[in-house]
Design a protein around this motif. Structure first.
Motif, PDB file in Angstrom:
ATOM      1  N   LEU A  69       0.857  -1.183   0.000  1.00 59.55           N
ATOM      2  CA  LEU A  69       0.000   0.000   0.000  1.00 59.55           C
ATOM      3  C   LEU A  69       0.889   1.228   0.000  1.00 59.55           C
ATOM      4  CD1 LEU A  69      -2.879   1.264   0.404  1.00 59.55           C
ATOM      5  CD2 LEU A  69      -2.434   1.145   2.855  1.00 59.55           C
ATOM      6  N   HIS A  70       0.672   2.120  -0.972  1.00 62.22           N
ATOM      7  CA  HIS A  70       1.450   3.351  -0.935  1.00 62.22           C
ATOM      8  C   HIS A  70       0.543   4.545  -0.773  1.00 62.22           C
ATOM      9  CE1 HIS A  70       0.976   5.405  -4.900  1.00 62.22           C
ATOM     10  NE2 HIS A  70       0.844   4.209  -5.418  1.00 62.22           N
ATOM     11  N   THR A  71       1.109   5.561  -0.135  1.00 63.71           N
ATOM     12  CA  THR A  71       0.375   6.781   0.115  1.00 63.71           C
ATOM     13  C   THR A  71       0.512   7.712  -1.082  1.00 63.71           C
ATOM     14  OG1 THR A  71       2.331   7.451   1.355  1.00 63.71           O
ATOM     15  CG2 THR A  71       0.447   6.674   2.620  1.00 63.71           C
ATOM     16  N   SER A  72      -0.226   8.816  -1.063  1.00 65.87           N
ATOM     17  CA  SER A  72      -0.485   9.541  -2.308  1.00 65.87           C
ATOM     18  C   SER A  72       0.272  10.847  -2.470  1.00 65.87           C
ATOM     19  CB  SER A  72      -1.982   9.810  -2.435  1.00 65.87           C
ATOM     20  OG  SER A  72      -2.659   8.602  -2.653  1.00 65.87           O
ATOM     21  N   ALA A  73       1.526  10.886  -2.036  1.00 63.96           N
ATOM     22  CA  ALA A  73       2.389  11.922  -2.569  1.00 63.96           C
ATOM     23  C   ALA A  73       2.566  11.610  -4.050  1.00 63.96           C
ATOM     24  CB  ALA A  73       3.729  11.916  -1.848  1.00 63.96           C
ATOM     25  N   PRO A  74       2.893  12.594  -4.884  1.00 64.80           N
ATOM     26  CA  PRO A  74       2.996  12.319  -6.321  1.00 64.80           C
ATOM     27  C   PRO A  74       3.966  11.183  -6.617  1.00 64.80           C
ATOM     28  CG  PRO A  74       3.071  14.678  -5.914  1.00 64.80           C
ATOM     29  CD  PRO A  74       3.138  14.016  -4.570  1.00 64.80           C
ATOM     30  N   CYS A  75       3.497  10.178  -7.335  1.00 65.91           N
ATOM     31  CA  CYS A  75       4.321   9.040  -7.724  1.00 65.91           C
ATOM     32  C   CYS A  75       4.585   9.130  -9.223  1.00 65.91           C
ATOM     33  CB  CYS A  75       3.620   7.729  -7.392  1.00 65.91           C
ATOM     34  SG  CYS A  75       4.627   6.257  -7.745  1.00 65.91           S
ATOM     35  N   PRO A  76       5.849   9.159  -9.649  1.00 71.56           N
ATOM     36  CA  PRO A  76       6.122   9.213 -11.087  1.00 71.56           C
ATOM     37  C   PRO A  76       5.401   8.096 -11.828  1.00 71.56           C
ATOM     38  CG  PRO A  76       8.139   9.570  -9.846  1.00 71.56           C
ATOM     39  CD  PRO A  76       7.088   9.168  -8.851  1.00 71.56           C
ATOM     40  N   ASP A  77       4.789   8.458 -12.953  1.00 69.99           N
ATOM     41  CA  ASP A  77       3.973   7.517 -13.703  1.00 69.99           C
ATOM     42  C   ASP A  77       4.743   6.250 -14.049  1.00 69.99           C
ATOM     43  OD1 ASP A  77       1.305   7.404 -15.539  1.00 69.99           O
ATOM     44  OD2 ASP A  77       3.000   6.578 -16.658  1.00 69.99           O
TER      45      ASP A  77
END
Length: 473
Positions: A252-260
């Motif tokens: 599960l990852h949180t929603s800071a911007p993740c590079p596409d």
């Protein structure tokens, strides 16, 4: 902990020390240490306030301090151990007597509590949980953070966390990898939910790819929570990837911007059914969730509301906006009134309350949420609003830009102008400003294009891996 009665030999916590050795605690051992620690605090501070102070590094001591606080019916207030004195003053601003009367957990008090001759009065846990689970830093993306109360009792918070975790592959039998700093919301919540839910939590000393690969091979973790920054660090290490692919049932990852491209590689390597993303806030007034298949069908989304959670996109007057229109992200759930204290801004009054979390975004026609920035990320350039997040996303699409943060700079004519601080793929030969401007002009109006750039080796980050935007401009 009921687990201490029913499953005392069950593994509870494994912690890596500074010299690389591991110490292991069963449920029974951890409970005995927590009870002794609570008894020591009760003897040292018989009147007892309603709060404790915790400024400790990741480890058994921090976990023990939080659990002992709850056993005493007190609310722990957690601050980053590396916080400076000015930051600590700002963190505690407005808390008044809460901090002045709080019992302070330190390395020395935690060690003294386990000495053979430590005071051990007859001690029975109160059985009454504190009304507030903990105070945690928030607001670090906009300025020096403040401590925010998460209002429901610990059992409510941890039960809610486990409901979310179970949807992402976690189970009470999980071997759970804990990587993030426990002074931050997601790592702390998931860690404590895992320990109290029966999982075996494995806590590394630091996020080092070689150490992490050794840990994964040793413990075969089945579940973990990560930030996008941690995902990017792991992304380039094939041996680590191979080990994680063999053992992970879910992440599960949180929603800071993740590079596409990073998100797509995680989905490709682990499988869409094992990669999940959640979005919430320190205030914990709501959450969204999506798996890899949903993300591929709705690229860039942070998910749809989870269970009873609801999302409202509101204009400046608090009115609901239709799909596609950008506004403030507001949330509510069955626990909204429990979680939300007076410090949370209510967007609509009466029985229809939604709580603003400070982010900007929109929903699509299927109800999936997309984030576009923060209310405080808006830069006024010559009277026109510019979203720093929008400019950052365009710059990140340039093949020679690895990371970027957009800042404002004072300008005598425009008021402010856009300035970009970037990490290039090759620091010795970064792209020129004119080429970057041409790249931006394909997607942005001229006033949104950076007037100047700085190239750096890395961006300033907190222990949680978030860019410290309060250092901008």
């Amino acid at each position: 902990m009921s687990l201490a009665r029913t499953s005392p030999e069950r593994p509870a916590l494994s912690v890596e020390s500074a010299d690389g050795t591991w110490t292991h605690y069963t449920v029974g051992e951890l409970y005995e240490r927590v009870a002794a620690t609570a008894a020591y605090a009760l003897a040292a501070d018989p009147p007892g306030g309603d709060h404790t102070l915790v400024a400790l590094p990741n480890g058994e001591g921090l976990v023990r301090a939080v659990l002992a606080s709850w056993m005493l019916g007190r609310t722990p207030m957690l601050t980053p151990p590396e916080a400076t004195d000015p930051e600590k003053r700002v963190l505690s601003m407005g808390l008044g007597r809460k901090t002045q009367e709080a019992f302070i957990w330190s390395e020395s008090t935690l060690a003294a509590a386990l000495e053979p001759d430590a005071p051990q009065p007859h001690f029975t846990p109160r059985g009454q949980e504190p009304p507030v689970t903990w105070y945690l830093p928030t607001g670090g993306s906009t300025g020096l953070p403040s401590l925010f109360p998460v209002s429901p009792r610990p059992a409510t918070v941890l039960t809610g966390a486990r409901r979310l975790m179970k949807r992402t592959g976690w189970s009470p039998e999980a071997v759970q990898l804990s990587l993030g700093p426990l002074s931050h919301t997601a790592p702390l919540t998931m860690c404590m939910a895992g320990i109290t839910g029966g999982a075996h939590v494995v806590m590394l000393r630091r996020l080092d790819p070689a150490s992490l690969e050794s840990t994964v091979n040793r413990f075969a973790p089945t579940w973990c929570q990560l930030t996008p920054h941690q995902m990017s660090l792991i992304d380039a290490h094939k041996g680590l990837w191979d080990a994680l692919s063999r053992s992970l049932i879910g992440m599960l990852h949180t929603s800071a911007p993740c590079p596409d491209e990073v998100k797509r590689r995680w989905i490709s390597r682990l499988g869409a059914e094992r990669v999940h993303e959640t979005y919430s806030s320190t205030q914990a007034v709501g959450a969204t969730l999506c798996d890899g298949d949903e993300w591929l069908a709705h690229p860039g989304t942070v998910g749809r509301p989870f269970l009873s959670n609801q999302v409202l996109i509101a204009d400046e007057e608090g009115r609901s906006l239709p799909p596609g229109d950008v506004g403030e992200v507001c949330m509510r759930s069955e626990w909204t009134d429990l979680f939300a204290g007076e410090d949370v801004r209510r967007v609509r009054s009466g029985g229809d309350d939604f709580l603003g979390v400070g982010d900007l975004g929109y929903t699509d026609s299927d109800g999936y949420l997309y984030l576009t920035g923060r209310l405080d990320d808006i830069i006024l350039v010559g009277g026109a609003n510019v979203s720093a997040r929008e400019v950052e996303n365009v710059l990140l699409a340039h093949p020679d830009v690895l990371e970027v943060v957009v800042v404002k700079r004072l300008d005598p004519l425009m008021g402010h102008v856009i300035h970009a601080v970037m990490v290039p793929s090759d620091l010795a030969s970064p792209p020129g400003i004119e080429g970057l401007r041409r790249h931006c002009l394909r997607s942005l109006s001229p006033y949104k294009v950076p007037w100047a750039v700085d190239w750096v080796e890395n961006l300033p980050r907190s222990h949680a891996g978030k860019v410290e935007r309060f250092l901008r401009g």
